[in-house]
Design a protein around this motif. Structure first.
Motif, PDB file in Angstrom:
ATOM      1  N   UNK A 461       0.747  -1.207   0.173  1.00 34.36           N
ATOM      2  CA  UNK A 461      -0.071  -0.046  -0.001  1.00 34.36           C
ATOM      3  C   UNK A 461       0.787   1.135  -0.019  1.00 34.36           C
ATOM      4  N   UNK A 462       1.868   1.277  -0.675  1.00 32.85           N
ATOM      5  CA  UNK A 462       2.841   2.203  -0.872  1.00 32.85           C
ATOM      6  C   UNK A 462       2.364   3.213  -1.970  1.00 32.85           C
ATOM      7  N   UNK A 463       2.745   4.449  -1.797  1.00 31.55           N
ATOM      8  CA  UNK A 463       2.268   5.195  -3.160  1.00 31.55           C
ATOM      9  C   UNK A 463       3.857   5.910  -3.769  1.00 31.55           C
ATOM     10  N   UNK A 466       6.139   8.470  -1.897  1.00 34.06           N
ATOM     11  CA  UNK A 466       6.074   8.266  -0.359  1.00 34.06           C
ATOM     12  C   UNK A 466       7.439   8.429   0.109  1.00 34.06           C
ATOM     13  N   UNK A 467       7.975   9.080   1.399  1.00 36.78           N
ATOM     14  CA  UNK A 467       9.208   9.150   1.823  1.00 36.78           C
ATOM     15  C   UNK A 467       9.199   8.693   3.035  1.00 36.78           C
ATOM     16  N   UNK A 468      10.244   7.592   3.367  1.00 35.94           N
ATOM     17  CA  UNK A 468      10.417   7.021   4.563  1.00 35.94           C
ATOM     18  C   UNK A 468      11.632   7.436   5.107  1.00 35.94           C
ATOM     19  N   UNK A 469      11.948   7.327   6.490  1.00 36.97           N
ATOM     20  CA  UNK A 469      13.092   7.530   7.036  1.00 36.97           C
ATOM     21  C   UNK A 469      13.849   6.256   7.325  1.00 36.97           C
ATOM     22  N   UNK A 470      15.283   6.109   7.541  1.00 43.14           N
ATOM     23  CA  UNK A 470      15.626   4.787   8.123  1.00 43.14           C
ATOM     24  C   UNK A 470      17.278   4.955   8.149  1.00 43.14           C
ATOM     25  N   UNK A 503       2.172   8.013   8.217  1.00 44.59           N
ATOM     26  CA  UNK A 503       1.901   7.281   7.242  1.00 44.59           C
ATOM     27  C   UNK A 503       2.975   6.106   7.153  1.00 44.59           C
ATOM     28  N   UNK A 504       4.251   6.645   7.694  1.00 45.65           N
ATOM     29  CA  UNK A 504       5.357   5.463   7.797  1.00 45.65           C
ATOM     30  C   UNK A 504       4.810   4.531   8.578  1.00 45.65           C
TER      31      UNK A 504
END
Length: 581
Positions: A461-463, A466-470, A503-504
């Protein structure tokens, strides 16, 4: 029961067994080479799992392993020689000592024919059928848990630490029984997805799971010329990307055998052989009607390591320093000579101690393999420290002697500095290792791996964007500035704590692991604000879920470039994309 197991030194005495040296260790036990009455044996001693703090569980596993072995008596299954307790209170099981190679080492060392590989698997299927008739399941079949005895070539199934039998006590604390992820049948991961909210749900391991694991072992021997080498491979149990048919990967394999392996690895358990005895019969039929096409090595000699490694002291097929020997490629030498003439430049090729792996294309690797994993087809074989080796251990150093080039069989010293013309003629990996000025390892434009779009949209369910931190490399701390080796494999992880978007937390929560490679992008490649580190992640694994293909890119400003490595912050944001750049 003691709370821990101290390593036994050479010369120690355990209930009459004289310890010679340690052979290996795992989460539940340590194995020693011991001697008694002038004969060698293997002694497996229970150890305390420090992470669990549960001595009784470890002891129970050893009791179950001893009980399982006492139920079996087969020439292709390891035989128990006794059991008891050390003075520390740790239980041990003494086993026959098998002087042999693991199945993967045997493949690399002996270059067996397809017929010889099939003969081994007929015997393994027969041994498993014998076990299953007695209600025993091994549950951890893999290449390192089968030894090929040097004296007679017989396969021996070892390590019953994960085994169980009918009416045995259930020691599993998780949804799946203990085992190795790569050899698990796909239905196990399906079970986890369907019962992720049921904490007491336990998967019932079946014969079909054992057959699938045996199929993975056979698939790897038939498709991979170097199965003992530690490197990324396509997962045969990935439900989104089934492995390509054996014959497509290795045209040497007869079509009928390729189709059998494909059936053994079917995602539908009902399409696999009904039991291991049926599998044994099918394998025997292939042997009986095998023709000349079965009498050749599974891989051409040029694709395999030399049969007699130069190193000593290490495992078969691997020199004592732990690096694998180089691949032969005489045709590439001729092509390399032609390239030198065409460019009218003395292109520099060298050999590093004869131990480091060559940056060659691995035809058994997944389609998503980066073009940076190989040098140009027309170059002579370049023997370099692999990026994985260089970045694998913190503080480790790979020293390279002065380069040499072989001209008509004579090693000749060459100058240390490489000209711009020569750098242009080298592959990206070779140029970086050569220390070429402004050399880069740069990711080419890429589209998503097969199945990634569906996985990201429908499963994760990603768009897009989308930005994710890691944390980019989970071997180092979140707040560190670390050195990345361009071309090396990295595993990122979403850390626990604050700072993640809502969201993440919903679609890529803490514990999510990203798998990919690091690259270096210079300011001459479109960056106006200076050099950058680029990490391209093409696989992801959410907590409690199976691995999926993705397109996820992190681009970070670098703070230094030295000795072919890039310094950058280890915590950053990445973007979901459909291609890069």
């Amino acid at each position: 029961m003691t709370s821990n197991l101290l390593r036994l030194p050479s010369g120690a005495l355990v209930d009459g067994w004289h310890v010679s040296r340690e052979l290996g260790n795992g989460g539940f036990a340590v194995v020693y080479l011991v001697e008694k009455n002038g004969k060698p044996y293997a002694l497996k001693m229970a150890r305390h799992r420090e992470a669990s703090g549960d001595d009784k569980q470890t002891h129970a596993r050893m009791v179950r392993e001893a009980t399982t072995l006492l139920m079996l008596n087969h020439p292709n299954i390891i035989r128990p020689q006794g059991h008891g307790y050390a003075e520390t209170g740790n239980m041990y099981v003494a086993l026959e000592y098998v002087d042999g190679w693991t199945l993967a080492e045997w493949k690399e060392r002996k270059h067996p024919t397809i017929h010889e590989i099939l003969r081994v698997f007929v015997k393994l299927a027969s041994a498993l059928s014998y076990m299953h008739e007695r209600g025993v399941l091994h549950r951890d079949l893999k290449l390192v848990n089968v030894l090929i005895r040097k004296s007679d070539g017989e396969p021996i199934i070892i390590d019953f630490g994960c085994a169980t039998y009918t009416l045995a006590e259930d020691l599993t604390e998780e949804g799946l029984p203990p085992g190795t992820e790569r050899f698990r049948a796909p239905e196990q991961f399906k079970f986890l997805r369907e019962h992720k909210n049921e904490h007491r749900a336990r998967y019932a391991f079946k014969v079909a799971d054992e057959i699938f694991a045996l199929g993975v072992m056979l698939y790897e021997l038939l498709t991979d010329p170097r199965p003992a080498e530690n490197r990324p491979r396509i997962a045969p149990n990935n439900p989104l990307m089934p492995p390509p048919p054996v014959r497509r990967v290795n045209p040497r394999i007869p079509l009928a055998l390729s189709e059998l392996v494909e059936r053994i690895l079917s995602r539908d358990p009902s399409k696999r052989p009904v039991d291991t005895d049926a599998l044994r019969r099918e394998l025997e039929e292939h042997l009986e009607r095998s023709g000349a096409e079965y009498m050749v090595p599974a891989h051409a000699p040029s694709e395999q390591w030399p049969s007699e490694p130069s190193g000593v002291g290490g495992p078969p097929g691997v020199p004592s320093n732990g690096l694998t020997p180089p691949r032969r490629a005489s045709r590439a030498l001729a092509a390399g000579a032609a390239l030198v003439i065409a460019l009218t430049a003395a292109v520099t090729f060298w050999h590093v101690s004869g131990d480091a792996p060559s940056p060659i294309l691995d035809h058994s690797a997944p389609p998503m393999t980066s073009p940076l994993d190989m040098s140009l087809p027309s170059l002579a074989p370049m023997v370099l420290p692999s990026a994985t080796d260089a970045g694998q251990k913190e503080g480790s150093t790979v020293k390279m002697p002065s380069p040499e080039v072989s001209i008509q069989g004579r090693p000749t010293r060459v100058r240390n500095k490489v000209s711009a013309t020569e750098c242009a003629a080298l592959s990206l990996v070779a140029a970086l290792a050569a220390g070429c000025p402004s050399s880069q390892i740069r990711p080419e434009s890429f589209t998503c791996p097969d199945g990634a779009e569906s996985a990201m949209v429908n499963d994760l369910h990603w768009r897009y964007f989308d930005r994710f931190s890691l944390v980019l490399d989970d071997r180092h701390g979140r707040d560190e500035q670390i050195w990345f080796t361009p071309g090396s494999e990295v595993v990122g992880v979403v850390p626990k704590g604050k700072g993640h978007y809502r969201r993440q937390l919903e679609v890529a929560p803490p514990g999510t692991r990203f798998y990919g490679k690091a690259y270096y992008l210079s300011d001459k490649m479109g960056r106006a604000d200076g050099p950058a580190l680029v990490v391209r992640y093409d696989r992801v694994k959410l907590p409690g879920q199976d691995e999926r293909p993705v397109c996820f890119v992190v681009e970070s400003r670098s703070y230094g470039f030295k000795d072919g490595r890039v310094q950058a912050s280890n915590f950053n944001e990445g973007t979901v994309v459909d291609r890069w750049p």
